[in-house]
Design a protein around this motif. Structure first.
Motif, mmCIF file in Angstrom:
data_model
loop_
_atom_site.group_PDB
_atom_site.id
_atom_site.type_symbol
_atom_site.label_atom_id
_atom_site.label_comp_id
_atom_site.label_asym_id
_atom_site.label_seq_id
_atom_site.Cartn_x
_atom_site.Cartn_y
_atom_site.Cartn_z
ATOM 1 N N UNK A 17 106.758 45.476 59.291
ATOM 2 C CA UNK A 17 106.390 45.934 57.952
ATOM 3 C C UNK A 17 105.126 46.798 58.035
ATOM 4 N N UNK A 18 105.228 47.965 58.690
ATOM 5 C CA UNK A 18 104.025 48.781 58.939
ATOM 6 C C UNK A 18 103.343 49.289 57.681
ATOM 7 N N UNK A 19 104.055 49.345 56.556
ATOM 8 C CA UNK A 19 103.458 49.866 55.335
ATOM 9 C C UNK A 19 102.834 48.788 54.453
ATOM 10 N N UNK A 20 102.887 47.540 54.884
ATOM 11 C CA UNK A 20 102.245 46.469 54.136
ATOM 12 C C UNK A 20 102.854 46.217 52.769
ATOM 13 N N UNK A 21 104.165 46.366 52.661
ATOM 14 C CA UNK A 21 104.866 46.146 51.401
ATOM 15 C C UNK A 21 105.063 44.640 51.161
ATOM 16 N N UNK A 22 104.950 44.205 49.923
ATOM 17 C CA UNK A 22 105.332 42.837 49.571
ATOM 18 C C UNK A 22 106.858 42.834 49.488
ATOM 19 N N UNK A 23 107.514 42.320 50.511
ATOM 20 C CA UNK A 23 108.970 42.482 50.596
ATOM 21 C C UNK A 23 109.746 41.391 49.868
ATOM 22 N N UNK A 24 109.133 40.231 49.655
ATOM 23 C CA UNK A 24 109.785 39.205 48.838
ATOM 24 C C UNK A 24 111.228 38.963 49.224
ATOM 25 N N UNK A 25 112.129 39.195 48.259
ATOM 26 C CA UNK A 25 113.561 38.973 48.494
ATOM 27 C C UNK A 25 114.315 40.257 48.829
ATOM 28 N N UNK A 26 113.601 41.348 49.062
ATOM 29 C CA UNK A 26 114.258 42.619 49.361
ATOM 30 C C UNK A 26 115.015 42.538 50.685
ATOM 31 N N UNK A 27 116.182 43.178 50.765
ATOM 32 C CA UNK A 27 116.910 43.221 52.029
ATOM 33 C C UNK A 27 116.306 44.250 52.973
ATOM 34 N N UNK A 28 116.680 44.166 54.231
ATOM 35 C CA UNK A 28 116.311 45.198 55.190
ATOM 36 C C UNK A 28 115.023 44.952 55.946
ATOM 37 N N UNK A 29 114.425 43.783 55.822
ATOM 38 C CA UNK A 29 113.192 43.477 56.554
ATOM 39 C C UNK A 29 113.521 42.512 57.687
ATOM 40 N N UNK A 30 113.294 42.989 58.924
ATOM 41 C CA UNK A 30 113.718 42.259 60.119
ATOM 42 C C UNK A 30 112.517 41.836 60.947
ATOM 43 N N UNK A 31 112.746 40.922 61.887
ATOM 44 C CA UNK A 31 111.673 40.464 62.756
ATOM 45 C C UNK A 31 111.166 41.589 63.651
ATOM 46 N N UNK A 32 109.867 41.570 63.888
ATOM 47 C CA UNK A 32 109.257 42.467 64.865
ATOM 48 C C UNK A 32 109.458 41.873 66.258
ATOM 49 N N UNK A 33 108.976 42.561 67.281
ATOM 50 C CA UNK A 33 109.053 42.012 68.639
ATOM 51 C C UNK A 33 108.312 40.684 68.717
ATOM 52 N N UNK A 34 107.124 40.634 68.115
ATOM 53 C CA UNK A 34 106.387 39.365 68.082
ATOM 54 C C UNK A 34 107.172 38.301 67.332
ATOM 55 N N UNK A 35 107.819 38.689 66.251
ATOM 56 C CA UNK A 35 108.607 37.743 65.478
ATOM 57 C C UNK A 35 109.752 37.151 66.283
#
Length: 211
Positions: A17-35
């Protein structure tokens, strides 16, 4: 069969999430390498435990965290909407001043009541759905252990409710780090204790991230 049942609430790993968006329940947000490393660390943590049931929030980041746990334990992932992230008025926005949403006065009324809270799902509603979910997990794993992959706020509210603490709180003081495990131990139907840990994980190097 043992009279002791443990329900683990596993918070999903770090999100890209490089843009620092509050993603909440939005689709399309996936784990990073660290995640992804956090998810593998969680799988290692649960590998030697008598886990017989695995539940997850339906959001991508939770399902991606559940996947290595499921593979390691040989269990199906059961999705359940009661584990979903709390809804939030600021979903899809940046929070704060400057280029954040607070530069628009129309958002300010949503900050009027921190006790409910006025910006999102009422804490009492979160507590109720998590209490119901944990009862389901407890019944599914009677005498053994269950894992529920979910999100920071539901975990923290579930803990505060279980410990009979007030639900409103300072969000900066939540003890529910990315990839962490909050465990509720029951003796029969009685809560006997709550514990917290962050499974060990190695940091991701630049070479790892490129893979």
């Amino acid at each position: 069969m043992s009279d002791t049942t443990i329900v683990h609430l596993l918070r999903h790993g770090e999100v890209e999430n490089p843009n620092g968006i509050i993603y909440g329940r939005l689709p399309g947000y996936h784990l990073s390498a660290n995640g992804r490393h956090m998810a593998e660390a969680a799988a290692d943590y649960f590998a030697e435990r008598p886990v017989v049931a695995l539940f997850s929030s339906p959001l991508e980041r939770a399902l991606e965290t559940a996947r290595p746990v499921a593979e390691r334990l040989g269990l199906p992932v059961v999705t359940d909407d009661r584990l979903i992230e709390s809804w939030n008025h600021f979903e899809g926005l940046k929070f704060g001043v400057g280029d954040g949403s607070l530069r628009h006065l129309g958002h300010w009324p949503h900050l009027a009541n921190p006790f409910r809270p006025s910006w999102g799902e009422p804490y009492c509603d979160v507590a109720a759905r998590m209490r119901s979910m944990m009862q389901t997990a407890r019944e599914a794993a009677a005498g053994r252990e269950a894992v529920c992959v979910t999100h920071q706020l539901p975990i923290w509210i579930a803990r505060r409710a279980a410990e009979s603490r007030r639900l409103w709180h300072n969000p900066a003081l939540r003890e529910a780090a990315l990839g962490s495990v909050t465990s509720f131990t029951y003796s029969g139907d009685r809560l006997a204790g709550v514990s917290y840990t962050v499974p060990a994980r190695r940091p991701v190097t630049q070479g790892d991230a490129a893979q």
